[in-house]
Design an enzyme around this catalytic site. Structure first.
Site, PDB file in Angstrom:
ATOM      1  CD  GLU A  83     -41.883 -44.937 -14.278  1.00 50.21           C
ATOM      2  OE1 GLU A  83     -41.898 -45.820 -13.397  1.00 50.21           O
ATOM      3  OE2 GLU A  83     -42.877 -44.241 -14.528  1.00 50.21           O
ATOM      4  CB  ILE A  85     -33.139 -39.633 -12.269  1.00 51.49           C
ATOM      5  CG1 ILE A  85     -33.712 -38.600 -13.229  1.00 51.49           C
ATOM      6  CG2 ILE A  85     -31.639 -39.422 -12.120  1.00 51.49           C
ATOM      7  CD1 ILE A  85     -33.352 -37.184 -12.880  1.00 51.49           C
ATOM      8  CB  ILE A  96     -24.142 -38.323 -13.225  1.00 48.17           C
ATOM      9  CG1 ILE A  96     -22.663 -38.366 -13.605  1.00 48.17           C
ATOM     10  CG2 ILE A  96     -24.988 -39.121 -14.207  1.00 48.17           C
ATOM     11  CD1 ILE A  96     -22.026 -39.741 -13.505  1.00 48.17           C
ATOM     12  CG  ASN A 124     -34.601 -41.893  -2.382  1.00 49.95           C
ATOM     13  OD1 ASN A 124     -33.559 -41.433  -1.924  1.00 49.95           O
ATOM     14  ND2 ASN A 124     -34.691 -42.390  -3.601  1.00 49.95           N
ATOM     15  CE1 TYR A 131     -35.835 -35.387  -8.654  1.00 45.86           C
ATOM     16  CE2 TYR A 131     -36.760 -36.768  -6.936  1.00 45.86           C
ATOM     17  CZ  TYR A 131     -36.177 -36.634  -8.182  1.00 45.86           C
ATOM     18  OH  TYR A 131     -35.937 -37.743  -8.951  1.00 45.86           O
TER      19      TYR A 131
END
Length: 163
Positions: A83, A85, A96, A124, A131
């Protein structure tokens, strides 16, 4: 700065909701957050939890979150749905997010999922690039659809169905 990734606990929910609100502000939709600590406790720690989460923690406390749940694809079977990060702004760039993502991927394997899916906003760019480093397929052809609770109630009432 050293940090650890661990499974989320009920006691973390207040900070988790703060991180969710921070993300909503970043995504230009702070008014959309209607979730509460009480609802999250009910949904994640009741008799049939519907989500799980990992937190990243350092000496400043919880600075990151990966929240996921399971979904079932008619084509692929059991999938882990990531959902969100979230890494608090002051802690970004230190690995992180990568470690939260890695731990969530491991969770998908541990839970015998056939894959992991998520969404990313088309503007974004940092997240999209993140990704892409993993070789993720980014599909721009699917459109998101949703109905809010009030809409569901109204539509069913208008059709004479019980609400």
């Amino acid at each position: 700065m050293a940090f650890q990734i661990r499974k989320g606990k009920k006691e973390d929910l207040s900070r988790v909701l703060e991180l969710i609100k921070e993300l909503a502000l970043f995504e230009r939709a702070p008014h959309e957050v209607t979730n509460t600590v009480e609802q999250m406790e009910r949904d994640g720690f009741g008799p049939t939890p519907i989500y799980g989460f990992f937190v990243a923690e350092n000496e400043q406390g919880i600075v990151g979150l990966s929240l996921y749940y399971w979904r079932y694809s008619t084509w692929k079977g059991k999938r882990l749905y990531l959902e969100d990060i979230i890494v608090t702004e002051s802690q970004r760039g230190g690995g992180i997010g990568q470690e939260l993502f890695n731990r969530t991927m491991q969770c998908a394997l541990d839970e015998n999922c056939n894959g992991m899916i998520w969404q990313v906003l088309d503007w974004n760019t940092p997240a999209i690039e993140f990704y892409k480093k993993y070789g993720a397929a980014i599909d721009g052809s699917w459109m998101n659809c949703s109905l809010e609770r009030g809409q569901l109630e109204s539509l069913l009432q208008n059709k004479g169905l019980t609400v």
